[in-house]
Scaffold this motif. Structure first.
Motif, mmCIF file in Angstrom:
data_model
loop_
_atom_site.group_PDB
_atom_site.id
_atom_site.type_symbol
_atom_site.label_atom_id
_atom_site.label_comp_id
_atom_site.label_asym_id
_atom_site.label_seq_id
_atom_site.Cartn_x
_atom_site.Cartn_y
_atom_site.Cartn_z
ATOM 1 N N VAL A 356 4.048 -8.943 -5.417
ATOM 2 C CA VAL A 356 4.036 -8.609 -3.820
ATOM 3 C C VAL A 356 2.670 -8.492 -3.614
ATOM 4 C CG1 VAL A 356 4.890 -7.023 -2.267
ATOM 5 C CG2 VAL A 356 6.276 -7.290 -4.263
ATOM 6 N N THR A 362 9.752 -11.286 -1.093
ATOM 7 C CA THR A 362 10.722 -10.058 -0.695
ATOM 8 C C THR A 362 11.343 -9.727 -2.175
ATOM 9 O OG1 THR A 362 12.243 -11.485 0.005
ATOM 10 C CG2 THR A 362 10.812 -10.555 1.380
ATOM 11 N N GLY A 365 10.118 -7.298 -4.597
ATOM 12 C CA GLY A 365 10.391 -6.023 -3.840
ATOM 13 C C GLY A 365 11.713 -5.375 -4.226
ATOM 14 N N GLN A 427 4.421 -3.838 2.081
ATOM 15 C CA GLN A 427 5.553 -4.489 2.877
ATOM 16 C C GLN A 427 5.052 -4.167 4.327
ATOM 17 O OE1 GLN A 427 9.305 -3.650 1.073
ATOM 18 N NE2 GLN A 427 9.417 -5.493 -0.195
ATOM 19 N N THR A 431 3.653 -7.580 5.644
ATOM 20 C CA THR A 431 5.020 -8.200 6.262
ATOM 21 C C THR A 431 5.146 -7.933 7.911
ATOM 22 O OG1 THR A 431 5.966 -8.109 3.921
ATOM 23 C CG2 THR A 431 7.198 -8.602 5.978
#
Length: 569
Positions: A356, A362, A365, A427, A431
Protein backbone atom coordinates in the motif's frame (compact mmCIF):
# COMPACT_ATOMS: atom_id res chain seq x y z
CA UNK A 1 -26.32 -53.54 46.44
CA UNK A 2 -23.65 -52.46 48.90
CA UNK A 3 -21.25 -55.05 47.49
CA UNK A 4 -21.73 -53.72 43.96
CA UNK A 5 -21.27 -50.15 45.21
CA UNK A 6 -18.02 -51.16 46.94
CA UNK A 7 -16.76 -52.72 43.72
CA UNK A 8 -17.68 -49.66 41.64
CA UNK A 9 -16.07 -47.31 44.16
CA UNK A 10 -12.90 -49.44 44.12
CA UNK A 11 -12.81 -49.22 40.33
CA UNK A 12 -13.34 -45.45 40.57
CA UNK A 13 -10.46 -45.22 43.05
CA UNK A 14 -8.25 -47.15 40.62
CA UNK A 15 -9.15 -44.78 37.78
CA UNK A 16 -8.58 -41.76 40.03
CA UNK A 17 -5.20 -43.04 41.16
CA UNK A 18 -4.19 -43.57 37.53
CA UNK A 19 -5.30 -40.01 36.75
CA UNK A 20 -3.26 -38.57 39.62
CA UNK A 21 -0.13 -40.44 38.54
CA UNK A 22 -0.57 -39.37 34.91
CA UNK A 23 -1.12 -35.67 35.66
CA UNK A 24 1.67 -35.60 38.25
CA UNK A 25 4.22 -37.15 35.89
CA UNK A 26 3.19 -34.85 33.05
CA UNK A 27 3.47 -31.75 35.25
CA UNK A 28 6.96 -32.65 36.41
CA UNK A 29 8.35 -34.27 33.28
CA UNK A 30 5.84 -33.13 30.67
CA UNK A 31 8.34 -31.22 28.54
CA UNK A 32 10.88 -34.06 28.71
CA UNK A 33 8.25 -36.62 27.69
CA UNK A 34 7.13 -34.40 24.82
CA UNK A 35 10.74 -34.08 23.74
CA UNK A 36 11.21 -37.85 23.96
CA UNK A 37 8.19 -38.44 21.74
CA UNK A 38 8.94 -35.64 19.28
CA UNK A 39 12.54 -36.85 18.77
CA UNK A 40 11.42 -40.40 17.97
CA UNK A 41 10.63 -39.63 14.35
CA UNK A 42 13.24 -41.36 12.22
CA UNK A 43 13.44 -44.81 13.80
CA UNK A 44 10.37 -47.01 14.24
CA UNK A 45 11.97 -49.08 16.98
CA UNK A 46 12.89 -45.91 18.87
CA UNK A 47 9.34 -44.58 18.49
CA UNK A 48 8.00 -47.96 19.68
CA UNK A 49 10.30 -47.89 22.73
CA UNK A 50 9.30 -44.30 23.51
CA UNK A 51 5.65 -45.34 23.56
CA UNK A 52 6.44 -48.11 26.04
CA UNK A 53 8.49 -45.83 28.29
CA UNK A 54 6.06 -42.90 28.34
CA UNK A 55 3.05 -45.15 29.01
CA UNK A 56 4.89 -46.92 31.84
CA UNK A 57 5.59 -43.54 33.44
CA UNK A 58 2.13 -41.98 33.10
CA UNK A 59 0.26 -45.26 33.79
CA UNK A 60 -2.12 -44.67 30.90
CA UNK A 61 -2.08 -45.36 27.18
CA UNK A 62 -4.80 -42.71 26.86
CA UNK A 63 -2.34 -40.06 28.09
CA UNK A 64 0.22 -41.20 25.51
CA UNK A 65 -2.50 -41.07 22.85
CA UNK A 66 -3.34 -37.51 23.93
CA UNK A 67 0.27 -36.37 23.53
CA UNK A 68 0.78 -38.17 20.23
CA UNK A 69 -2.45 -37.00 18.57
CA UNK A 70 -1.68 -33.46 19.67
CA UNK A 71 1.76 -33.63 17.99
CA UNK A 72 0.32 -34.99 14.75
CA UNK A 73 -2.53 -32.47 14.76
CA UNK A 74 -0.02 -29.63 15.12
CA UNK A 75 2.17 -30.95 12.31
CA UNK A 76 5.09 -31.78 14.65
CA UNK A 77 5.09 -35.51 13.89
CA UNK A 78 4.31 -37.71 10.91
CA UNK A 79 1.57 -40.32 11.13
CA UNK A 80 3.75 -43.44 10.73
CA UNK A 81 6.00 -42.86 13.80
CA UNK A 82 2.93 -41.79 15.76
CA UNK A 83 1.33 -45.18 15.05
CA UNK A 84 4.57 -46.87 16.17
CA UNK A 85 4.35 -44.93 19.45
CA UNK A 86 0.75 -46.07 19.91
CA UNK A 87 1.78 -49.70 19.42
CA UNK A 88 4.43 -49.19 22.08
CA UNK A 89 1.81 -47.66 24.37
CA UNK A 90 -0.21 -50.90 24.22
CA UNK A 91 2.86 -52.88 25.34
CA UNK A 92 3.50 -50.33 28.10
CA UNK A 93 -0.03 -50.81 29.44
CA UNK A 94 0.46 -54.60 29.52
CA UNK A 95 3.75 -54.22 31.42
CA UNK A 96 2.14 -51.99 34.05
CA UNK A 97 -0.73 -54.47 34.47
CA UNK A 98 1.88 -57.15 35.27
CA UNK A 99 3.69 -54.92 37.77
CA UNK A 100 0.50 -53.89 39.56
CA UNK A 101 -0.55 -57.50 40.19
CA UNK A 102 2.51 -58.19 42.35
CA UNK A 103 2.09 -58.30 46.14
CA UNK A 104 2.65 -54.65 46.91
CA UNK A 105 0.26 -54.28 49.85
CA UNK A 106 3.05 -53.03 52.12
CA UNK A 107 3.92 -50.31 49.61
CA UNK A 108 0.51 -48.63 49.46
CA UNK A 109 0.40 -47.02 52.95
CA UNK A 110 4.06 -46.01 52.68
CA UNK A 111 3.55 -44.24 49.34
CA UNK A 112 0.39 -42.47 50.49
CA UNK A 113 1.99 -41.34 53.78
CA UNK A 114 5.16 -39.97 52.18
CA UNK A 115 3.26 -38.55 49.23
CA UNK A 116 0.89 -36.51 51.39
CA UNK A 117 3.79 -35.11 53.44
CA UNK A 118 5.72 -33.98 50.35
CA UNK A 119 2.68 -32.72 48.48
CA UNK A 120 1.30 -30.59 51.32
CA UNK A 121 4.65 -29.24 52.51
CA UNK A 122 6.21 -28.49 49.12
CA UNK A 123 3.21 -28.26 46.81
CA UNK A 124 4.64 -25.86 44.23
CA UNK A 125 7.97 -27.64 43.87
CA UNK A 126 9.03 -30.67 41.87
CA UNK A 127 9.27 -32.70 45.08
CA UNK A 128 5.65 -31.78 45.85
CA UNK A 129 4.48 -32.97 42.43
CA UNK A 130 6.44 -36.21 42.86
CA UNK A 131 4.61 -36.59 46.17
CA UNK A 132 1.40 -36.33 44.16
CA UNK A 133 2.64 -39.19 41.98
CA UNK A 134 3.39 -41.27 45.08
CA UNK A 135 -0.16 -40.69 46.34
CA UNK A 136 -1.54 -41.88 43.01
CA UNK A 137 0.59 -45.05 43.02
CA UNK A 138 -0.48 -45.80 46.58
CA UNK A 139 -4.15 -45.35 45.64
CA UNK A 140 -3.74 -47.69 42.65
CA UNK A 141 -2.30 -50.47 44.82
CA UNK A 142 -4.97 -49.87 47.48
CA UNK A 143 -7.72 -49.91 44.84
CA UNK A 144 -6.52 -53.28 43.52
CA UNK A 145 -6.77 -54.76 47.02
CA UNK A 146 -10.27 -53.32 47.45
CA UNK A 147 -11.34 -54.72 44.07
CA UNK A 148 -10.26 -58.21 45.14
CA UNK A 149 -12.05 -57.98 48.49
CA UNK A 150 -15.17 -56.46 46.89
CA UNK A 151 -15.33 -59.13 44.17
CA UNK A 152 -15.26 -62.00 46.68
CA UNK A 153 -18.90 -61.63 47.84
CA UNK A 154 -19.98 -61.34 44.20
CA UNK A 155 -18.86 -64.91 43.56
CA UNK A 156 -21.49 -66.02 46.11
CA UNK A 157 -24.29 -64.20 44.31
CA UNK A 158 -26.42 -66.55 42.27
CA UNK A 159 -27.63 -63.86 39.90
CA UNK A 160 -24.11 -62.71 39.06
CA UNK A 161 -23.04 -66.30 38.45
CA UNK A 162 -25.90 -66.73 36.01
CA UNK A 163 -25.01 -63.44 34.29
CA UNK A 164 -21.38 -64.37 33.70
CA UNK A 165 -22.34 -67.95 32.90
CA UNK A 166 -24.03 -66.53 29.80
CA UNK A 167 -20.54 -65.74 28.53
CA UNK A 168 -19.65 -69.13 27.12
CA UNK A 169 -16.42 -68.26 25.35
CA UNK A 170 -17.83 -66.65 22.20
CA UNK A 171 -14.87 -64.42 21.38
CA UNK A 172 -16.88 -61.68 19.66
CA UNK A 173 -19.44 -61.42 22.48
CA UNK A 174 -16.74 -61.51 25.16
CA UNK A 175 -14.74 -58.84 23.32
CA UNK A 176 -17.82 -56.63 23.19
CA UNK A 177 -18.31 -56.97 26.96
CA UNK A 178 -14.59 -56.27 27.54
CA UNK A 179 -14.80 -53.13 25.42
CA UNK A 180 -17.76 -51.99 27.54
CA UNK A 181 -15.66 -52.66 30.68
CA UNK A 182 -12.93 -50.38 29.34
CA UNK A 183 -15.42 -47.65 28.39
CA UNK A 184 -17.14 -47.79 31.80
CA UNK A 185 -13.90 -47.72 33.78
CA UNK A 186 -12.33 -45.24 31.30
CA UNK A 187 -9.16 -47.34 31.35
CA UNK A 188 -8.11 -50.54 29.62
CA UNK A 189 -5.68 -51.13 32.49
CA UNK A 190 -8.53 -51.09 35.02
CA UNK A 191 -10.62 -53.39 32.80
CA UNK A 192 -7.79 -55.94 32.45
CA UNK A 193 -7.07 -55.93 36.19
CA UNK A 194 -10.78 -56.36 36.93
CA UNK A 195 -10.93 -59.27 34.48
CA UNK A 196 -7.92 -60.89 36.16
CA UNK A 197 -9.60 -60.52 39.54
CA UNK A 198 -12.83 -62.12 38.28
CA UNK A 199 -10.86 -64.98 36.74
CA UNK A 200 -8.89 -65.50 39.96
CA UNK A 201 -12.17 -65.67 41.90
CA UNK A 202 -13.45 -68.36 39.55
CA UNK A 203 -16.32 -66.19 38.36
CA UNK A 204 -15.37 -66.45 34.68
CA UNK A 205 -13.55 -69.11 32.68
CA UNK A 206 -10.20 -68.63 30.99
CA UNK A 207 -11.61 -68.38 27.42
CA UNK A 208 -14.06 -65.70 28.60
CA UNK A 209 -11.25 -63.81 30.37
CA UNK A 210 -9.13 -63.84 27.21
CA UNK A 211 -12.04 -62.44 25.22
CA UNK A 212 -12.57 -59.71 27.82
CA UNK A 213 -8.88 -58.76 27.70
CA UNK A 214 -8.92 -58.47 23.91
CA UNK A 215 -12.12 -56.42 24.15
CA UNK A 216 -10.55 -54.13 26.78
CA UNK A 217 -7.80 -53.34 24.26
CA UNK A 218 -10.43 -52.47 21.66
CA UNK A 219 -12.26 -50.33 24.23
CA UNK A 220 -9.10 -48.30 24.85
CA UNK A 221 -8.90 -47.71 21.08
CA UNK A 222 -12.50 -46.48 21.07
CA UNK A 223 -11.72 -44.16 24.01
CA UNK A 224 -8.71 -42.70 22.18
CA UNK A 225 -10.82 -42.14 19.06
CA UNK A 226 -13.55 -40.40 21.08
CA UNK A 227 -10.97 -38.21 22.81
CA UNK A 228 -9.52 -37.23 19.43
CA UNK A 229 -12.91 -36.28 17.98
CA UNK A 230 -12.22 -32.57 18.54
CA UNK A 231 -8.85 -32.74 16.76
CA UNK A 232 -8.34 -32.09 13.08
CA UNK A 233 -8.24 -34.96 10.60
CA UNK A 234 -4.49 -35.47 11.12
CA UNK A 235 -4.96 -36.02 14.86
CA UNK A 236 -7.93 -38.36 14.40
CA UNK A 237 -5.91 -40.56 12.04
CA UNK A 238 -3.63 -41.59 14.94
CA UNK A 239 -6.57 -42.80 17.02
CA UNK A 240 -8.15 -44.48 13.99
CA UNK A 241 -4.93 -46.37 13.18
CA UNK A 242 -4.58 -47.52 16.79
CA UNK A 243 -8.19 -48.76 16.80
CA UNK A 244 -7.72 -50.60 13.49
CA UNK A 245 -4.62 -52.32 14.87
CA UNK A 246 -6.61 -53.55 17.87
CA UNK A 247 -9.41 -54.86 15.65
CA UNK A 248 -6.81 -56.55 13.46
CA UNK A 249 -5.42 -58.25 16.56
CA UNK A 250 -8.89 -59.66 17.27
CA UNK A 251 -9.06 -61.15 13.77
CA UNK A 252 -5.58 -62.64 14.10
CA UNK A 253 -6.26 -64.37 17.41
CA UNK A 254 -9.69 -65.82 16.56
CA UNK A 255 -8.45 -69.01 14.83
CA UNK A 256 -5.84 -69.57 17.55
CA UNK A 257 -8.09 -69.16 20.59
CA UNK A 258 -9.03 -72.81 21.26
CA UNK A 259 -5.54 -74.37 20.93
CA UNK A 260 -4.09 -71.49 22.95
CA UNK A 261 -6.57 -72.06 25.79
CA UNK A 262 -5.84 -75.79 25.80
CA UNK A 263 -2.12 -75.07 26.03
CA UNK A 264 -2.58 -72.51 28.82
CA UNK A 265 -4.71 -74.94 30.87
CA UNK A 266 -1.64 -77.16 31.15
CA UNK A 267 0.49 -74.40 32.71
CA UNK A 268 1.10 -74.37 36.44
CA UNK A 269 -0.19 -70.82 36.85
CA UNK A 270 -3.10 -69.27 38.67
CA UNK A 271 -6.04 -68.04 36.54
CA UNK A 272 -5.16 -64.46 37.45
CA UNK A 273 -1.55 -64.98 36.42
CA UNK A 274 -2.58 -66.54 33.12
CA UNK A 275 -4.85 -63.59 32.28
CA UNK A 276 -2.14 -61.04 32.99
CA UNK A 277 0.46 -63.16 31.19
CA UNK A 278 -1.78 -63.52 28.13
CA UNK A 279 -2.35 -59.75 28.08
CA UNK A 280 1.39 -59.12 28.09
CA UNK A 281 2.25 -61.78 25.48
CA UNK A 282 -0.70 -60.88 23.25
CA UNK A 283 0.11 -57.18 23.17
CA UNK A 284 3.83 -57.81 22.81
CA UNK A 285 3.48 -60.21 19.86
CA UNK A 286 0.69 -58.26 18.18
CA UNK A 287 2.50 -54.93 18.32
CA UNK A 288 5.87 -56.39 17.32
CA UNK A 289 4.39 -58.20 14.31
CA UNK A 290 2.39 -55.15 13.19
CA UNK A 291 5.20 -52.63 13.70
CA UNK A 292 6.55 -52.99 10.10
CA UNK A 293 3.08 -52.12 8.75
CA UNK A 294 2.85 -48.58 10.17
CA UNK A 295 3.60 -47.09 6.73
CA UNK A 296 0.72 -48.82 4.90
CA UNK A 297 -1.58 -48.20 7.87
CA UNK A 298 -0.72 -44.49 7.77
CA UNK A 299 -1.66 -44.37 4.08
CA UNK A 300 -4.92 -46.22 4.78
CA UNK A 301 -5.88 -43.83 7.59
CA UNK A 302 -5.06 -40.85 5.39
CA UNK A 303 -7.35 -42.27 2.71
CA UNK A 304 -10.15 -42.95 5.21
CA UNK A 305 -9.86 -39.50 6.85
CA UNK A 306 -8.82 -36.98 4.17
CA UNK A 307 -8.08 -33.40 5.13
CA UNK A 308 -10.95 -31.06 4.42
CA UNK A 309 -10.23 -27.37 4.04
CA UNK A 310 -12.81 -25.20 5.79
CA UNK A 311 -12.90 -21.50 5.09
CA UNK A 312 -15.51 -19.75 7.21
CA UNK A 313 -14.09 -16.25 7.46
CA UNK A 314 -12.30 -15.45 10.71
CA UNK A 315 -9.35 -17.69 11.57
CA UNK A 316 -9.77 -20.33 14.24
CA UNK A 317 -7.07 -21.54 16.61
CA UNK A 318 -5.23 -24.63 15.42
CA UNK A 319 -3.12 -25.55 18.42
CA UNK A 320 -5.25 -24.76 21.51
CA UNK A 321 -6.14 -28.31 22.49
CA UNK A 322 -8.51 -28.01 25.47
CA UNK A 323 -7.92 -31.61 26.51
CA UNK A 324 -4.32 -30.56 27.32
CA UNK A 325 -5.38 -27.98 29.94
CA UNK A 326 -4.86 -30.54 32.70
CA UNK A 327 -1.19 -30.72 31.68
CA UNK A 328 0.15 -27.15 32.07
CA UNK A 329 3.45 -27.74 30.23
CA UNK A 330 1.62 -29.13 27.20
CA UNK A 331 -1.01 -26.37 27.34
CA UNK A 332 1.70 -23.69 27.43
CA UNK A 333 3.45 -25.28 24.45
CA UNK A 334 0.16 -25.15 22.54
CA UNK A 335 -0.29 -21.47 23.47
CA UNK A 336 3.25 -20.71 22.29
CA UNK A 337 2.53 -22.19 18.87
CA UNK A 338 -0.72 -20.25 18.53
CA UNK A 339 0.99 -17.01 19.60
CA UNK A 340 3.70 -17.55 16.98
CA UNK A 341 0.91 -17.98 14.47
CA UNK A 342 -0.38 -14.52 15.48
CA UNK A 343 3.14 -13.22 14.84
CA UNK A 344 3.05 -14.70 11.34
CA UNK A 345 -0.24 -12.88 10.66
CA UNK A 346 1.25 -9.59 11.86
CA UNK A 347 4.21 -10.15 9.53
CA UNK A 348 1.78 -10.64 6.63
CA UNK A 349 0.04 -7.40 7.59
CA UNK A 350 3.35 -5.55 7.45
CA UNK A 351 4.11 -7.04 4.03
CA UNK A 352 0.78 -5.84 2.64
CA UNK A 353 1.31 -2.45 4.28
CA UNK A 354 4.49 -1.99 2.23
CA UNK A 355 2.49 -2.70 -0.94
CA UNK A 356 0.00 0.00 0.00
CA UNK A 357 2.85 2.36 0.86
CA UNK A 358 4.57 1.88 -2.49
CA UNK A 359 1.65 1.43 -4.89
CA UNK A 360 -1.53 2.54 -3.09
CA UNK A 361 -3.45 -0.57 -4.15
CA UNK A 362 -6.82 -1.39 -2.53
CA UNK A 363 -6.56 -5.20 -2.46
CA UNK A 364 -3.69 -5.31 0.07
CA UNK A 365 -5.67 -2.93 2.28
CA UNK A 366 -8.64 -5.30 2.37
CA UNK A 367 -6.28 -8.15 3.21
CA UNK A 368 -4.79 -6.15 6.11
CA UNK A 369 -8.23 -5.60 7.62
CA UNK A 370 -9.08 -9.28 7.23
CA UNK A 371 -5.79 -10.30 8.85
CA UNK A 372 -6.41 -7.88 11.74
CA UNK A 373 -9.72 -9.63 12.39
CA UNK A 374 -7.82 -12.93 12.45
CA UNK A 375 -5.25 -11.49 14.87
CA UNK A 376 -8.03 -10.27 17.20
CA UNK A 377 -9.78 -13.66 17.08
CA UNK A 378 -6.63 -15.66 17.80
CA UNK A 379 -5.56 -13.23 20.54
CA UNK A 380 -8.91 -13.69 22.28
CA UNK A 381 -8.60 -17.47 21.93
CA UNK A 382 -5.08 -17.51 23.41
CA UNK A 383 -6.10 -15.21 26.24
CA UNK A 384 -9.12 -17.34 27.20
CA UNK A 385 -7.08 -20.54 26.83
CA UNK A 386 -4.36 -19.29 29.17
CA UNK A 387 -7.00 -18.12 31.63
CA UNK A 388 -8.09 -21.75 31.99
CA UNK A 389 -4.59 -22.99 32.83
CA UNK A 390 -4.47 -23.55 36.64
CA UNK A 391 -1.81 -21.01 37.62
CA UNK A 392 -1.60 -22.20 41.22
CA UNK A 393 -0.23 -25.50 39.92
CA UNK A 394 2.47 -23.91 37.76
CA UNK A 395 6.09 -24.04 38.79
CA UNK A 396 8.34 -20.98 38.62
CA UNK A 397 9.51 -21.64 35.06
CA UNK A 398 6.00 -22.33 33.74
CA UNK A 399 4.63 -19.30 35.56
CA UNK A 400 7.20 -17.06 33.87
CA UNK A 401 6.43 -18.68 30.53
CA UNK A 402 2.71 -18.03 31.07
CA UNK A 403 3.44 -14.33 31.62
CA UNK A 404 5.72 -14.16 28.55
CA UNK A 405 3.06 -15.72 26.32
CA UNK A 406 0.28 -13.39 27.42
CA UNK A 407 2.64 -10.40 27.12
CA UNK A 408 3.62 -11.22 23.55
CA UNK A 409 0.01 -11.94 22.59
CA UNK A 410 -1.03 -8.52 23.92
CA UNK A 411 1.83 -6.84 22.08
CA UNK A 412 1.01 -8.52 18.77
CA UNK A 413 -2.68 -7.62 19.08
CA UNK A 414 -1.72 -3.99 19.71
CA UNK A 415 0.65 -4.16 16.74
CA UNK A 416 -2.18 -5.35 14.51
CA UNK A 417 -4.32 -2.41 15.58
CA UNK A 418 -1.47 0.03 14.91
CA UNK A 419 -0.90 -1.40 11.43
CA UNK A 420 -4.61 -1.06 10.62
CA UNK A 421 -4.53 2.59 11.74
CA UNK A 422 -1.46 3.16 9.59
CA UNK A 423 -3.40 1.75 6.64
CA UNK A 424 -6.23 4.19 7.28
CA UNK A 425 -3.80 7.12 7.32
CA UNK A 426 -2.17 5.98 4.08
CA UNK A 427 -5.45 5.51 2.27
CA UNK A 428 -6.72 8.86 3.44
CA UNK A 429 -3.64 10.80 2.32
CA UNK A 430 -2.71 8.90 -0.84
CA UNK A 431 -6.16 8.00 -2.12
CA UNK A 432 -8.57 10.69 -0.92
CA UNK A 433 -6.16 13.64 -1.12
CA UNK A 434 -4.11 12.25 -4.06
CA UNK A 435 -0.81 13.01 -2.37
CA UNK A 436 2.31 10.86 -2.80
CA UNK A 437 5.66 10.63 -1.06
CA UNK A 438 8.84 11.93 -2.57
CA UNK A 439 11.27 9.33 -3.87
CA UNK A 440 13.64 9.95 -0.96
CA UNK A 441 10.84 9.82 1.59
CA UNK A 442 9.44 6.60 0.15
CA UNK A 443 12.87 4.97 0.18
CA UNK A 444 13.42 6.00 3.80
CA UNK A 445 10.08 4.58 4.93
CA UNK A 446 10.75 1.37 3.01
CA UNK A 447 14.15 0.89 4.62
CA UNK A 448 12.68 1.51 8.08
CA UNK A 449 9.93 -0.98 7.27
CA UNK A 450 12.52 -3.61 6.29
CA UNK A 451 14.33 -3.22 9.61
CA UNK A 452 11.00 -3.42 11.42
CA UNK A 453 10.23 -6.74 9.71
CA UNK A 454 13.64 -8.08 10.65
CA UNK A 455 13.15 -7.12 14.29
CA UNK A 456 9.74 -8.80 14.34
CA UNK A 457 11.25 -12.07 13.15
CA UNK A 458 14.11 -11.80 15.64
CA UNK A 459 11.69 -10.98 18.46
CA UNK A 460 9.61 -14.07 17.72
CA UNK A 461 12.80 -16.16 17.63
CA UNK A 462 13.88 -14.80 21.02
CA UNK A 463 10.45 -15.57 22.45
CA UNK A 464 10.60 -19.14 21.19
CA UNK A 465 14.21 -19.98 22.08
CA UNK A 466 14.80 -17.82 25.16
CA UNK A 467 18.41 -17.34 24.01
CA UNK A 468 20.05 -14.49 25.94
CA UNK A 469 22.59 -13.68 23.25
CA UNK A 470 19.79 -13.25 20.70
CA UNK A 471 17.94 -11.09 23.23
CA UNK A 472 20.97 -8.79 23.56
CA UNK A 473 21.20 -8.63 19.78
CA UNK A 474 17.53 -7.66 19.64
CA UNK A 475 18.13 -4.80 22.05
CA UNK A 476 21.05 -3.62 19.89
CA UNK A 477 18.76 -3.71 16.88
CA UNK A 478 16.21 -1.70 18.83
CA UNK A 479 18.77 1.02 19.57
CA UNK A 480 19.85 0.95 15.94
CA UNK A 481 16.24 1.38 14.83
CA UNK A 482 15.80 4.34 17.18
CA UNK A 483 18.94 6.01 15.83
CA UNK A 484 17.77 5.47 12.23
CA UNK A 485 14.32 6.82 13.08
CA UNK A 486 15.89 10.04 14.37
CA UNK A 487 18.08 10.38 11.27
CA UNK A 488 15.10 9.89 8.97
CA UNK A 489 13.02 12.44 10.85
CA UNK A 490 15.87 14.96 10.55
CA UNK A 491 16.27 14.15 6.85
CA UNK A 492 12.57 14.83 6.30
CA UNK A 493 12.82 18.18 8.07
CA UNK A 494 15.79 18.99 5.85
CA UNK A 495 13.66 18.33 2.76
CA UNK A 496 11.02 20.66 4.15
CA UNK A 497 13.70 23.30 4.48
CA UNK A 498 14.56 22.78 0.80
CA UNK A 499 10.87 23.31 -0.09
CA UNK A 500 10.31 19.86 -1.64
CA UNK A 501 6.59 20.00 -2.54
CA UNK A 502 5.83 16.31 -2.06
CA UNK A 503 7.52 16.34 1.34
CA UNK A 504 5.47 19.35 2.41
CA UNK A 505 2.20 17.72 1.30
CA UNK A 506 2.90 14.45 3.13
CA UNK A 507 4.85 15.83 6.08
CA UNK A 508 2.33 15.00 8.78
CA UNK A 509 1.74 11.52 7.40
CA UNK A 510 5.47 10.86 7.01
CA UNK A 511 6.25 11.73 10.62
CA UNK A 512 3.24 9.84 11.94
CA UNK A 513 4.28 6.69 10.08
CA UNK A 514 7.79 6.94 11.52
CA UNK A 515 6.34 7.32 15.01
CA UNK A 516 4.01 4.34 14.46
CA UNK A 517 6.90 2.19 13.28
CA UNK A 518 8.83 3.19 16.36
CA UNK A 519 5.94 2.01 18.58
CA UNK A 520 5.72 -1.22 16.61
CA UNK A 521 9.44 -1.80 17.04
CA UNK A 522 9.15 -1.35 20.81
CA UNK A 523 6.37 -3.94 20.92
CA UNK A 524 8.36 -6.41 18.82
CA UNK A 525 11.51 -6.02 20.93
CA UNK A 526 9.85 -6.39 24.34
CA UNK A 527 10.47 -10.15 24.38
CA UNK A 528 14.18 -9.42 24.93
CA UNK A 529 13.44 -7.85 28.32
CA UNK A 530 11.53 -10.91 29.51
CA UNK A 531 14.44 -13.22 28.59
CA UNK A 532 17.13 -11.04 30.16
CA UNK A 533 15.18 -10.26 33.32
CA UNK A 534 14.35 -13.95 33.80
CA UNK A 535 18.04 -14.78 33.53
CA UNK A 536 19.09 -12.11 36.00
CA UNK A 537 16.35 -12.21 38.64
CA UNK A 538 14.63 -15.53 38.04
CA UNK A 539 11.21 -13.94 37.64
CA UNK A 540 9.34 -11.32 35.72
CA UNK A 541 8.43 -8.07 37.42
CA UNK A 542 4.80 -8.34 36.39
CA UNK A 543 2.67 -9.29 39.38
CA UNK A 544 -0.02 -11.89 39.20
CA UNK A 545 -2.78 -9.32 39.63
CA UNK A 546 -1.43 -6.83 37.14
CA UNK A 547 -3.14 -6.22 33.86
CA UNK A 548 -1.20 -7.84 30.97
CA UNK A 549 -1.07 -4.52 29.14
CA UNK A 550 0.56 -2.90 32.18
CA UNK A 551 3.05 -5.75 32.35
CA UNK A 552 3.85 -5.13 28.69
CA UNK A 553 4.71 -1.50 29.28
CA UNK A 554 6.74 -2.32 32.38
CA UNK A 555 9.01 -4.58 30.36
CA UNK A 556 9.65 -2.05 27.60
CA UNK A 557 11.38 1.28 27.92
CA UNK A 558 9.83 4.69 27.35
CA UNK A 559 9.71 4.05 23.58
CA UNK A 560 6.60 1.93 24.16
CA UNK A 561 4.63 4.95 25.37
CA UNK A 562 2.65 6.37 22.48
CA UNK A 563 3.31 9.98 21.51
CA UNK A 564 0.67 12.23 19.98
CA UNK A 565 0.48 12.05 16.17
CA UNK A 566 3.08 14.12 14.41
CA UNK A 567 5.54 14.19 17.32
CA UNK A 568 9.05 12.80 16.84
CA UNK A 569 11.98 12.16 19.08
Amino acid sequence: MLTLLNLLSSIALLVWGTHIVRTGILRVYGSQLRRMLSHSLDNRLLAFSSGIGVTALVQSSNATALLTTSFVAQGLMALAPALAIMLGADVGTALMARVLTLDLSWLSPLLIFLGVIFFLSRKQTRAGQLGRVAIGLGLIILALELIVSSATPITESRGIKVLFASLTGDLLLDALVGALFALITYSSLAAVLLTATLAGAGLISLPVAIGLVIGANIGSGILAFLNASMQNAAGRRVALGSLLYKLLGLLLVMPLLRPMVDWMDGLALSPQGMVIGFHLVYNGLRCTLLLPTVGPMARLCTWLLPERQVDNGVARPRHLDRSALGTPSLALANAVRETLRIGDLVEQMLTHLLEVLRHGETAPGKEIRRLDDDVDALYSAVKLYLAQVPRDELGDHDSRRWAEIIELAVNLEQAGDIIERMLGKLQNQKTAQRHSFSDSGLEELSSLHAQLMSNLRLGLSVFLSGDRESARRLLREKRSFRARERRLAHAHVHRLHRQVVQSIETSSLHLELIADMKRLNSLFCSSAYAVLEAGETGALHAGEDNDPAEATISLADDDAVARPPGRTA
